[in-house]
Design an enzyme around this catalytic site. Structure first.
Site, PDB file in Angstrom:
ATOM      1  N   HIS A  48     -51.722 -32.078   8.185  1.00 55.19           N
ATOM      2  CA  HIS A  48     -52.330 -34.132   8.181  1.00 55.19           C
ATOM      3  C   HIS A  48     -53.215 -34.488   6.387  1.00 55.19           C
ATOM      4  CE1 HIS A  48     -52.760 -33.991  12.163  1.00 55.19           C
ATOM      5  NE2 HIS A  48     -53.540 -32.464  11.897  1.00 55.19           N
ATOM      6  N   HIS A  98     -50.840 -35.824  16.074  1.00 57.97           N
ATOM      7  CA  HIS A  98     -49.615 -34.811  16.361  1.00 57.97           C
ATOM      8  C   HIS A  98     -48.813 -35.965  16.584  1.00 57.97           C
ATOM      9  CE1 HIS A  98     -54.402 -33.018  16.313  1.00 57.97           C
ATOM     10  NE2 HIS A  98     -53.487 -31.813  15.423  1.00 57.97           N
TER      11      HIS A  98
END
Ligand SMILES: Nc1ncnc2c1ncn2[C@@H]1O[C@H](COP(=O)(O)OP(=O)(O)O)[C@@H](O)[C@H]1O
Ligand SMILES: Nc1ncnc2c1ncn2[C@@H]1O[C@H](COP(=O)(O)OP(=O)(O)O)[C@@H](O)[C@H]1O
Ligand SMILES: [Mg+2]
Ligand SMILES: [Mg+2]
Ligand SMILES: [Mg+2]
Ligand SMILES: [Mg+2]
Lengths: 207, 328, 328, 207
Positions: B56, B218
């Protein structure tokens, strides 16, 4: 009767099964999760396998505890704390013992499930590993009580586990990452239920 | 899979080292861990710790520094960090004032951070936590895991970080963090998937003309798929879902147009252009806007819109200085 | 072509408006032009103006603000702006202290900016310019167009901007800008192409296992193609070319690891990890590092490494405060 | 004899040809440039075409000047200032006139080339638009001097221009964006040389 050496070889088999199913489990996770379940478990059980070498002369509960700690510190994600807690809890059943007998194993599975439920706050029917573990435990406990034949009881337990895996296709996930999908989680089989069934089958196959 | 990497197994480590070597004035790595801490430990304030799976970037290591986090714990890519790692992070930054963990709402993250806090409490470290669940693509419910934590987390870092820097107590910092969580909503989408290096192939596939609405950070599936639309129509749809969730009318808001990692800034600016117009037309006043790659999904192409409903306290804390590798 | 855009013909305009609406405290658009200027005109200093084709976001509009540019002129995507646009920009920011244009070395950019300065000079505005040519992938020669201007341009903006902010004269600011140009070298590569929206298809194609070494920031072909290698090997190759061009040994340098727009930060950090080690091993001291998407090529995946040889003046100016949408 | 009306129709034809060749020219530019030459020229000549509507009653030099200014302010890139300057310079040849005759045109082409060279500092043989324009001019001037037949001189000029385009495949670019390619610019034909040839051919075809 499973002594430490035998226990280690059972765990080795589990590690191998997880390695062989790394892509399959990851694939299942990609449909309703984040494509890492097989990678996570393989990483964890490889670490466990590494760890086992130093544990040959330990008591069975120490081996189980070491496995639990290793899984907790290497798997990550949801399955790491859950499988890790399961092994830690199973260890408490055979505290100080050098052997695991059939009834021990049944009690261990019960403790493991309780640990998973304490940690993950899920119940049967939420599309998680519990959906194969709980039916497997129930069948195992019932059948063993009736027949005192552990191997045949385990075979039936695994059939129940597989049925549990199949059942996860027909329910909506309400726990874990798949729950974000709501209805879209239908038709897909749960990766964790699958890995739990594979784990039980590996145990049976290595007996 | 076409990526600029080396041995895939070392990716997380090389990435953290690359961050720390780039910004040694801000951050260093806790030896043998996936934990990034401030180069100089900040004493006399509540310590803030966050983290989650890697992938991330710049979250979360890029937000360690003055006015934001004290530590970020990175797990394997898209896999929450293990409790021992989080525990190391807690021990490294704990001050007498206590530690607040900012956790994104994923079963794995919550369990692993909880276990770490149990360990830390055995050392008599005061640890508390908040769970960020800003993603309106997911239905909120007491009987499920609830909503995911996504880009809004960065605003929690910013505002709770400023509060902690002001010397607030653990309970006060937690309360402010929770206020951000209660007031921030996010929804995202994607047009191309991301590839977890260890998996080697995309987590999902989309047709040449398809998009996934409500996608998670995700690459988790969202609410539905549909044919790709114009950016403005997509932005309107995401905004609609956000605005339907809590009442922003007549309020001042902070807007975060977050890129998923592979989205060019060009597109994010085009999107912001319309988001701004739609909100203005609805009488929602934009106090501050952030446009960029703040909470990514490796190289996924897509974006999310976050709206944070502001009051005077949140405005002041949002404006307070921050000095970190990725947020200033 | 999968993009988050609306009517393609409006992309440049929507993008500039999206930037200005996000950061009204810093920038505004000069009505009916592709020119972004500081919201408050800064008087009493040399004005800096740069620009070029769009598609390099956050360059150049994102660098308008305190300590960097006074105006950025954006052309169509990958097409240098026309002289009348640049002329509007010059007129808007010109102060009694004169205007310095920072031009990337492309025939089109140089000609268009030159024509604009001819126009401005007819208005008695003092205009001078520097040409950035940092790309070592291209041979430098008096008989050709010479090297391209690429990511190093951002360092020219930063340092010349700080110099101008200090109140230096046009000649002094130009001299410092030229010093940066003389001391900065860049080389890049790509693994996937970019798509100019109006063209609708990639400017080049690469095989699943191929990369282009020495690529330009408009996707122009580089020195050669070869099979994709590990990130570290690629970084070493680019560094080798840079280090062969001027002597950095024993010097302090600024390092810029620049992403091409679609490259995830994860990869840029992995690359920086090795670049740092290689330079350190060679005895080159890293004074400051920047990692991020500073000069992009729409959604191209790739990166460039820039090294700037520093002296005390450049160090001080590099550290001086800047406050713009994309650089702080 | 080309009057304002005729001139406008010639320019309309050029605009149409550029529109038709937008993709072709962009494709050529993608090999050795940045994939925009056709897009740039089409944008510019569409703007010119728009502009022409208001110029029907102007002198030819004012029309040419307006075209030059429009190209400069709408094309951008390298070709914008170059083609724009070319038209501005051509205009100076017919200052105040309402007609363009054959000799005017030849002189205009000369001025245009000089303007391009002044602005772009390139010479023949550097793989630019000059490689079709200069041979075309030379042939046109020579042939017209010899035969006084403008149409046939133009036909031959265009053959020279086409040969010039072909020639650009065999030389290395030393000016413009293609120069960054060094040897890799070989075998590719120059987009600007091509568009210049197309422009001349459009003029011939609309006579
Ligand atoms: N609360 C829970 N209780 C029991 N099992 C769970 C729970 N949440 C998730 N799981 C199991 O974990 C599996 C996913 O594991 P994994 O992919 O390794 O973790 P993550 O979801 O964090 O990526 C699911 O398939 C499910 O069986
Ligand atoms: N210095 C120059 N002199 C003459 N023609 C040039 C020069 N530089 C470039 N050109 C011409 O311009 C063409 C490219 O135009 P275009 O693609 O529109 O601009 P850009 O290269 O800025 O993208 C080249 O093919 C070449 O013929
Ligand atoms: Mg998973
Ligand atoms: Mg995971
Ligand atoms: Mg161009
Ligand atoms: Mg071009």
């Amino acid at each position: 009767m499973t002594d430490s050496k035998k226990l280690i070889s059972v765990i080795e088999t589990i590690a191998q099964v997880m390695h062989e199913n790394k892509e399959f489990l990851t694939e299942l996770d990609s449909a309703i999760g984040d494509s890492d379940h097989g990678i996570n478990l393989d990483r964890g059980f490889q670490a466990v396998s590494e760890k086992l070498k130093s544990l040959e002369s330990s008591n069975v509960d120490d081996i189980l505890k070491a496995i639990g700690m290793t899984l907790i510190s290497t798997v990550g994600g949801a399955s790491g704390p859950l499988y890790g807690t399961a092994f830690l809890k199973a260890a408490t059943v055979v505290k100080g013992q050098t052997n695991i007998d059939a009834q021990n194993f049944i009690n261990m599975l019960k403790e493991a499930i309780d640990g998973i439920q304490y940690r993950g706050k899920a119940h049967r029917g939420e599309k998680t590993m519990l959906d194969s573990l709980i039916p497997a435990y129930e069948t195992l406990a019932d059948e063993y009580k009736r027949s005192k034949d552990f191997v045949s009881a385990m075979e039936k337990a695994i059939t129940s586990a597989a049925a549990g895996v199949e059942y996860t296709k027909h329910i909506i996930a309400t726990k874990g990452r798949a729950s974000y999908l709501g209805e879209r989680s239908l038709t897909h089989q749960d990766p964790g239920a699958t890995s739990a069934m594979l784990l039980l089958r590996a145990i049976l196959n290595s007996l | 899979m076409k990526k600029l990497l080396n041995n895939i197994a070392n990716t997380e480590t090389e990435m953290i080292d690359g961050l720390c070597k780039a910004y040694p004035q801000y951050v260093r790595r806790l030896a043998d861990t996936g934990v990034v801490v401030r180069t100089e430990k900040k004493k006399g304030k509540v310590a803030l710790i966050s983290g989650g799976g890697s992938g991330h970037e710049p979250a979360h290591g890029g937000y360690v520094g003055y006015g934001m986090l004290d530590a970020a714990v990175a797990g394997a890519i898209f896999t929450s960090p293990t409790p021992d790692q989080v525990y190391e992070g807690i021990k490294a930054v704990a001050t007498g004032q206590g530690v607040l963990m900012i956790v994104k709402n994923y079963t794995g993250d919550v369990m692993n951070f909880e276990m770490a806090s149990e360990m830390a409490q055995m050392d008599d470290i005061a640890v508390d936590y908040v769970v960020v669940n800003d993603d309106v693509a997911v239905k909120d419910s007491l009987y499920t895991t609830g909503r995911r934590g996504v880009a809004g987390t960065v605003l929690v870092h910013k505002i709770a970080g400023a509060k902690a820097e002001q010397g607030a107590t653990l309970a006060e910092v937690k309360q402010t963090a929770q206020k951000v969580i209660d007031n921030v909503r996010t929804m995202g989408m994607a047009i191309t998937p991301c590839i977890v290096p260890a998996a080697g192939k995309p987590g999902f596939e989309l047709g040449e003309d398809e998009m996934e609405i409500g996608i998670g950070i995700h690459g988790e599936p969202g609410t539905h798929r549909e044919p790709l639309k114009k950016a403005n129509e997509i932005a309107e749809h995401l905004l609609e879902k956000i605005l339907a969730d809590i009442d922003y009318s007549g309020k001042e808001v902070a807007v975060l147009i977050n890129g998923s990692g592979g989205t060019p800034l060009m597109e994010l600016f085009v999107i912001n252009n319309h988001v701004h117009d739609v909100l203005t037309k609805k009488g929602i006043r934009i106090y501050k806007t952030l446009v960029g790659n703040y909470m990514t999904s490796i190289e996924m192409c897509g974006f999310s819109i976050s709206l944070l409903r502001l009051d005077d306290e949140l405005k002041e804390l949002l404006d307070a200085p921050a000095d970190t590798p990725a947020f200033r």
